[in-house]
Design a protein around this motif. Structure first.
Motif, PDB file in Angstrom:
ATOM      1  N   PHE A 186      29.124  12.603  16.177  1.00 22.61           N
ATOM      2  CA  PHE A 186      29.154  14.014  16.549  1.00 22.61           C
ATOM      3  C   PHE A 186      29.868  14.809  15.453  1.00 22.61           C
ATOM      4  CE2 PHE A 186      29.887  17.705  19.363  1.00 22.61           C
ATOM      5  CZ  PHE A 186      28.683  17.710  20.050  1.00 22.61           C
ATOM      6  N   LEU A 187      29.320  15.973  15.148  1.00 24.50           N
ATOM      7  CA  LEU A 187      29.904  16.873  14.147  1.00 24.50           C
ATOM      8  C   LEU A 187      29.812  18.296  14.665  1.00 24.50           C
ATOM      9  CD1 LEU A 187      30.973  17.548  11.256  1.00 24.50           C
ATOM     10  CD2 LEU A 187      28.581  17.651  10.527  1.00 24.50           C
ATOM     11  N   TYR A 188      30.962  18.954  14.700  1.00 21.25           N
ATOM     12  CA  TYR A 188      30.946  20.351  15.111  1.00 21.25           C
ATOM     13  C   TYR A 188      31.962  21.146  14.304  1.00 21.25           C
ATOM     14  CZ  TYR A 188      35.116  19.359  18.013  1.00 21.25           C
ATOM     15  OH  TYR A 188      36.372  19.001  18.458  1.00 21.25           O
ATOM     16  N   LYS A 189      31.820  22.457  14.361  1.00 18.48           N
ATOM     17  CA  LYS A 189      32.698  23.369  13.617  1.00 18.48           C
ATOM     18  C   LYS A 189      33.626  24.076  14.603  1.00 18.48           C
ATOM     19  CE  LYS A 189      33.809  25.950   9.882  1.00 18.48           C
ATOM     20  NZ  LYS A 189      32.896  27.015   9.414  1.00 18.48           N
ATOM     21  N   ALA A 237      35.548  21.974   2.471  1.00 26.22           N
ATOM     22  CA  ALA A 237      36.587  21.423   1.605  1.00 26.22           C
ATOM     23  C   ALA A 237      37.242  20.283   2.377  1.00 26.22           C
ATOM     24  CB  ALA A 237      37.620  22.484   1.244  1.00 26.22           C
ATOM     25  N   LEU A 238      37.712  19.274   1.670  1.00 26.55           N
ATOM     26  CA  LEU A 238      38.255  18.094   2.330  1.00 26.55           C
ATOM     27  C   LEU A 238      39.402  18.441   3.281  1.00 26.55           C
ATOM     28  CD1 LEU A 238      38.091  15.040   2.632  1.00 26.55           C
ATOM     29  CD2 LEU A 238      39.657  14.822   0.691  1.00 26.55           C
ATOM     30  N   GLU A 239      40.236  19.383   2.883  1.00 25.53           N
ATOM     31  CA  GLU A 239      41.381  19.741   3.729  1.00 25.53           C
ATOM     32  C   GLU A 239      40.959  20.442   5.019  1.00 25.53           C
ATOM     33  OE1 GLU A 239      41.150  22.768   0.286  1.00 25.53           O
ATOM     34  OE2 GLU A 239      40.978  20.597   0.578  1.00 25.53           O
ATOM     35  N   ASP A 240      39.686  20.853   5.100  1.00 27.19           N
ATOM     36  CA  ASP A 240      39.189  21.507   6.310  1.00 27.19           C
ATOM     37  C   ASP A 240      38.440  20.547   7.232  1.00 27.19           C
ATOM     38  OD1 ASP A 240      40.178  23.968   5.480  1.00 27.19           O
ATOM     39  OD2 ASP A 240      38.378  24.405   4.311  1.00 27.19           O
ATOM     40  N   LYS A 247      37.735  24.480  10.986  1.00 28.57           N
ATOM     41  CA  LYS A 247      37.765  23.042  10.778  1.00 28.57           C
ATOM     42  C   LYS A 247      36.407  22.424  11.112  1.00 28.57           C
ATOM     43  CE  LYS A 247      42.163  22.721   9.663  1.00 28.57           C
ATOM     44  NZ  LYS A 247      42.596  22.298   8.295  1.00 28.57           N
ATOM     45  N   TRP A 248      36.044  21.447  10.305  1.00 32.88           N
ATOM     46  CA  TRP A 248      34.838  20.659  10.550  1.00 32.88           C
ATOM     47  C   TRP A 248      35.300  19.348  11.189  1.00 32.88           C
ATOM     48  CZ3 TRP A 248      29.971  22.348   8.302  1.00 32.88           C
ATOM     49  CH2 TRP A 248      30.089  23.539   7.592  1.00 32.88           C
ATOM     50  N   VAL A 249      34.870  19.097  12.395  1.00 34.24           N
ATOM     51  CA  VAL A 249      35.385  17.962  13.158  1.00 34.24           C
ATOM     52  C   VAL A 249      34.327  16.865  13.264  1.00 34.24           C
ATOM     53  CG1 VAL A 249      36.477  17.216  15.301  1.00 34.24           C
ATOM     54  CG2 VAL A 249      36.792  19.578  14.498  1.00 34.24           C
ATOM     55  N   ILE A 250      34.664  15.693  12.719  1.00 33.95           N
ATOM     56  CA  ILE A 250      33.791  14.518  12.782  1.00 33.95           C
ATOM     57  C   ILE A 250      34.344  13.595  13.857  1.00 33.95           C
ATOM     58  CG2 ILE A 250      32.896  12.520  11.542  1.00 33.95           C
ATOM     59  CD1 ILE A 250      33.420  14.087   8.931  1.00 33.95           C
ATOM     60  N   VAL A 251      33.512  13.252  14.827  1.00 31.51           N
ATOM     61  CA  VAL A 251      33.953  12.423  15.948  1.00 31.51           C
ATOM     62  C   VAL A 251      33.170  11.118  15.960  1.00 31.51           C
ATOM     63  CG1 VAL A 251      34.288  12.318  18.442  1.00 31.51           C
ATOM     64  CG2 VAL A 251      34.415  14.523  17.268  1.00 31.51           C
ATOM     65  N   ASP A 252      33.900  10.022  16.151  1.00 29.29           N
ATOM     66  CA  ASP A 252      33.282   8.705  16.288  1.00 29.29           C
ATOM     67  C   ASP A 252      33.734   8.116  17.618  1.00 29.29           C
ATOM     68  OD1 ASP A 252      31.564   6.759  15.186  1.00 29.29           O
ATOM     69  OD2 ASP A 252      33.264   5.509  14.622  1.00 29.29           O
ATOM     70  N   TYR A 295      30.933  25.393  17.099  1.00 28.82           N
ATOM     71  CA  TYR A 295      29.516  25.438  16.719  1.00 28.82           C
ATOM     72  C   TYR A 295      29.024  24.013  16.478  1.00 28.82           C
ATOM     73  CZ  TYR A 295      25.270  26.573  14.094  1.00 28.82           C
ATOM     74  OH  TYR A 295      23.977  26.656  13.666  1.00 28.82           O
ATOM     75  N   TYR A 296      28.072  23.571  17.315  1.00 26.25           N
ATOM     76  CA  TYR A 296      27.513  22.225  17.193  1.00 26.25           C
ATOM     77  C   TYR A 296      26.644  22.122  15.937  1.00 26.25           C
ATOM     78  CZ  TYR A 296      23.997  18.588  17.938  1.00 26.25           C
ATOM     79  OH  TYR A 296      23.144  17.532  17.771  1.00 26.25           O
ATOM     80  N   LEU A 297      26.809  21.034  15.194  1.00 27.65           N
ATOM     81  CA  LEU A 297      26.059  20.857  13.953  1.00 27.65           C
ATOM     82  C   LEU A 297      25.049  19.713  14.046  1.00 27.65           C
ATOM     83  CD1 LEU A 297      29.050  21.470  11.553  1.00 27.65           C
ATOM     84  CD2 LEU A 297      27.013  22.896  11.733  1.00 27.65           C
ATOM     85  N   GLU A 298      25.505  18.511  14.388  1.00 25.88           N
ATOM     86  CA  GLU A 298      24.557  17.403  14.496  1.00 25.88           C
ATOM     87  C   GLU A 298      25.205  16.215  15.188  1.00 25.88           C
ATOM     88  OE1 GLU A 298      24.274  14.822  10.678  1.00 25.88           O
ATOM     89  OE2 GLU A 298      24.336  16.894   9.954  1.00 25.88           O
TER      90      GLU A 298
END
Length: 313
Positions: free
Chosen positions: A190-193, A233-236, A199-204, A167-170
């Motif tokens: 990029f941020l997606y679920k 949660a941080l672990e996610d 998991k919440w995935v932050i991409v640079d 799921y795309y977030l922003e």
């Protein structure tokens, strides 16, 4: 509503921190001397500094183009399920690079009037022959081939184009948060679920080489996600650098001690920045002479504000 201020609002970012470490005078010009230089009735000096602030260089222009193109590619795929070919990506990058070169060589007057909306390359502005160095052109050509190859094969692209539910977030949104009573900027590439693994995935995205600051930048982004998405949660949270030049995906393990380290860095950095203020409440800086010039002459030659420190005789 936009309000004209005598001095800029104080805020913190990792790039601001790094600029101060590199050169106090560059920091002064970047964050203070250029203030209000965009106004039509601006005095000549801030107008001049603001123009220089908006210079870019070939590597930075290439990186910006790739970031924009990756964002466009992902959004189009999420909308219609189609990915461009490598040839289309290459041609798009080349076209945008050529547009930047044309702006720099043929639209200099337009840049002087609207520097934020017109490209001016450092190599052209400061170059005696007004052309790009051959070695830089070769460098970017080599990077282009490698980066395009890895855009479509990186871990993030593989995950988003797989059958795994996501799921795309922003992406590329200018966000702010309050850390240690300081306004902090964060722009997530990029941020997606990843809904399957929760998991919440932050991409640079990176078009250059790895640096030791990369995990700190991602830690700031993780703090933003924790603040603005309270169900996390941080672990996610997964934080990932996609090094498109090298073709590697690096995930960093974060814990609360890492976030605390970033907070401590911020506090120390803000304290040092405050030492250059005459009026902290107004964010009014000390006179320019209080900001020392770096002794690193190599860095000087790459600085946008070179001619302010070394005017032509």
């Amino acid at each position: 509503m936009f309000t004209i201020r005598d001095y800029p609002e104080f805020s913190w970012s990792l790039s601001r921190h790094k600029t101060l470490l590199q050169c106090e005078r560059q920091y002064a010009h970047q964050y203070y001397s250029s203030h209000n230089g965009w106004l039509r009735n601006a005095d000549p000096f801030p107008r001049h500094v603001y123009r220089l602030k908006n210079l870019t260089n070939l590597e930075m222009l290439f990186g910006s183009i790739v970031h924009d193109l990756v964002e466009e590619t992902l959004k189009k795929y999420l909308n219609n399920g189609h990915l461009p070919t490598k040839d289309i990506l290459k041609e798009t990058i080349r076209t945008r690079l050529n547009e930047g070169f044309i702006d720099s060589t043929k639209n200099a007057e337009q840049w002087r009037k609207k520097p934020k909306h017109t490209t001016m390359l450092h190599e052209i502005y400061y170059g005696e022959e007004k052309k790009l160095p051959a070695e830089k052109i070769k460098k970017i050509q080599d990077r282009l081939e490698a980066v395009v190859e890895h855009i479509l094969t990186c871990d993030t692209m593989q995950e988003l184009t797989s059958e795994r539910p996501t799921y795309y977030l922003e992406s590329e949104e200018l966000r702010t948060m309050n850390l240690e009573n300081t306004k902090v900027f964060a722009v997530l590439d990029f941020l997606y679920k990843d809904e399957e693994n929760n998991k919440w995935v932050i991409v640079d995205w990176k078009t250059g080489l790895q640096t030791e600051e990369d995990p700190y930048q991602l830690a700031l982004y993780a703090q933003y996600v924790l603040d603005y998405y309270p169900e996390t949660a941080l672990e996610d949270i997964v934080v990932r650098n996609e090094y498109l030049l090298e073709g590697t995906s690096v995930e960093h393990k974060l814990d609360h001690s890492t976030l605390q380290e970033v907070r401590e860095l911020l506090v120390q950095s803000v304290e040092r920045m405050a030492g250059f203020l005459e009026d902290k409440e107004a964010n009014k800086p000390l006179p320019l002479e209080y900001f020392k010039k770096t002794t690193n002459t190599f860095a000087c030659k790459r600085c946008n504000f070179y001619e302010l420190c070394f005017p032509k005789q």
